[in-house]
Write a protein that holds these residues in place. Structure first.
Motif, mmCIF file in Angstrom:
data_model
loop_
_atom_site.group_PDB
_atom_site.id
_atom_site.type_symbol
_atom_site.label_atom_id
_atom_site.label_comp_id
_atom_site.label_asym_id
_atom_site.label_seq_id
_atom_site.Cartn_x
_atom_site.Cartn_y
_atom_site.Cartn_z
ATOM 1 N N VAL A 347 46.201 42.391 12.028
ATOM 2 C CA VAL A 347 47.468 41.695 12.216
ATOM 3 C C VAL A 347 47.344 40.317 11.593
ATOM 4 N N ALA A 348 48.349 39.916 10.816
ATOM 5 C CA ALA A 348 48.360 38.590 10.194
ATOM 6 C C ALA A 348 49.728 37.952 10.414
ATOM 7 N N GLU A 349 49.768 36.644 10.217
ATOM 8 C CA GLU A 349 50.998 35.880 10.398
ATOM 9 C C GLU A 349 51.423 35.275 9.071
ATOM 10 N N SER A 350 52.714 35.327 8.780
ATOM 11 C CA SER A 350 53.273 34.674 7.608
ATOM 12 C C SER A 350 54.547 33.965 8.030
ATOM 13 N N SER A 351 54.460 32.653 8.186
ATOM 14 C CA SER A 351 55.600 31.860 8.642
ATOM 15 C C SER A 351 56.145 32.456 9.935
ATOM 16 N N GLY A 352 57.362 32.958 9.946
ATOM 17 C CA GLY A 352 57.964 33.465 11.167
ATOM 18 C C GLY A 352 57.809 34.947 11.377
#
Length: 448
Positions: A347-352
């Protein structure tokens, strides 16, 4: 460090000059093996991406696979490391002392300041060696830090000897569990690998749930409610955000956050957060791992815990995975149940947005693992895009990013079992794309 110019992988690579000039590598396919030699009676039982990063010049550094060949009764581990440079536009071998057996690679989400580095380690009875690989000007560099086993510490005039039992690597961090040779008491140390200085977190002093041997013995919030638990502990992960280090202790199948503020030196155990490691899955007949993990969100400073409490069966239908989103203080923000995955790897995050990768068996080549990617908008937890890539025995093994906001998707084939006289290729792909404001991929390079 010098880089060998001879190719160590059998394969081909096509990269557009125009794309490279823009420091954007949009799509590539790397064949990491050719025909299996028929006169050698072995099975290839694993092909897994450990970690892939890209630096600002567009160079890719990848620890792509740990491969085990079972030849008769002998097992021969082999590590494959590769670099794709902007100047050479091809694969070159990574000349590094990391080419050792049983290497452990930190696969979890980078902090933004460490996005272009790969941390790994090797443990022997002498101690732990931490490696830091990075690319600069199309060259690979390697730094090392050694943590000695059976080290001695002076406490109140007495010298105690600590034997290392377990450890977990982070981006520039390490958490180490030791046991005193004198009274067998457990100890938790953290360190920044650049300076090697050990800082102890005395669990029994900051929480009544730990006894004088630093063994957990108390009430703990779990997915099944509040439970009385008495258990030793392991280490699941270590992360840093704004000078606050968070270590997740593993207590049975529960994850217990412990935080230390490097500015105030305040230490605390956060028992009210409910994080789980889930049930154990036999992803492959040679590998067993838990369904749950905790991932760091570098843009928000928060964490994602994802897990499945369902006991695995041989059915090919998807499992329900619980996704819980926490802030940097481990306060639960929101949660969602995912129903399209057979297993989730990253799982990764990109901005929102959150990008979730793994595999499914109910779409693509039915009954086989097929890579699946899902994008979720954090504010609403709505799914904005789901992509299934028809690739037999493939999975989204790793998700990363670079400082320009691009997403790096690493697709590999860790579930292929090669048999004698079988002519099968395993395919690994690196795809770099961007997420638009509507939560979909800009170029949709997953569809050919």
């Amino acid at each position: 460090m010098k880089i060998k110019t001879t190719l160590s992988l059998i394969g081909s690579l096509i990269i557009s000059n125009s794309l490279l000039s823009q420091n954007i590598i949009k799509s590539e396919e790397i064949i990491t093996s050719g025909r299996i030699r028929s006169h050698i009676p072995y099975n290839l039982v694993s092909d897994k991406t450990h970690k892939t990063v890209i630096n600002k010049e567009g160079d890719i550094l990848s620890l792509r696979a740990t491969v085990k060949y079972y030849a008769r009764s002998k097992s021969v581990p082999k590590n494959e490391f590769s670099i794709i440079t902007k100047e050479r536009k091809n694969i070159i071998a990574l000349n590094t002392s990391q080419s050792l057996e049983n290497i452990i690679v930190f696969r979890n989400n980078n902090s933004l300041k460490e996005y272009d580095k790969i941390y790994s380690s090797k443990s022997t009875n002498k101690g732990i060696t931490v490696f830091r690989n990075y690319m600069s000007n199309s060259r690979n560099y390697l730094n090392e830090k050694f943590y000695k086993n059976n080290f001695e510490l002076n406490s109140s005039g007495s010298i105690d000897t600590h034997q290392i039992e377990r450890y977990k690597l982070g981006c520039g961090l390490i958490a180490i569990k030791t046991r005193s040779k004198f009274n067998k008491k457990r100890h938790l140390f953290i360190s920044k690998t650049k300076d090697g200085k050990l800082v102890e977190i005395d669990l029994s002093k900051i929480s009544s749930s730990f006894n004088n041997q630093n063994i957990f013995n108390g009430l703990l919030n779990t997915t099944k409610g509040v439970q009385q638990i008495s258990s030793d502990w392991g280490i699941k992960g270590i992360f840093e955000h704004n000078n606050v280090i968070t270590v997740f202790l593993q207590i049975k199948n529960n994850l217990l956050p412990v935080q230390i503020d490097l500015k105030t030196l305040k230490q605390q155990v956060i028992k009210n957060s409910v994080l789980s490691e889930g049930e154990f899955f036999n992803e492959h007949r040679h590998t067993t791992q838990s369904s749950g993990d905790v991932f760091y969100m570098p843009y928000s400073g928060g964490f994602v815990n994802i897990y499945s409490d369902l006991k695995p069966t041989k059915a090919n239908m998807p499992y329900s995975f619980d996704l819980k989103l926490y802030d940097e203080k481990l306060k639960l923000i929101t949660q969602k149940t995912l129903k399209d995955f057979y297993f989730i790897h990253h799982v990764a995050e990109s901005s929102g947005f959150l990008i979730i990768g793994g595999y499914t068996k109910s779409k693509g080549y039915l009954g086989y693992p097929n890579p699946i990617i899902q994008i979720i908008k954090k504010s609403t937890m709505n799914i904005t895009q789901t992509i299934v890539i028809p690739q037999k025995n493939g999975t989204v093994d790793y998700i990363g990013y670079n400082k320009t906001g691009q997403i790096l998707i690493d697709i590999s084939s860790p579930y292929l079992g090669y048999k004698k006289n079988e002519n099968t290729k395993r395919v690994s792909k690196i795809i770099i794309d961007e997420i638009k404001a509507d939560g979909t991929f800009k170029n949709n390079l997953f569809v050919h």
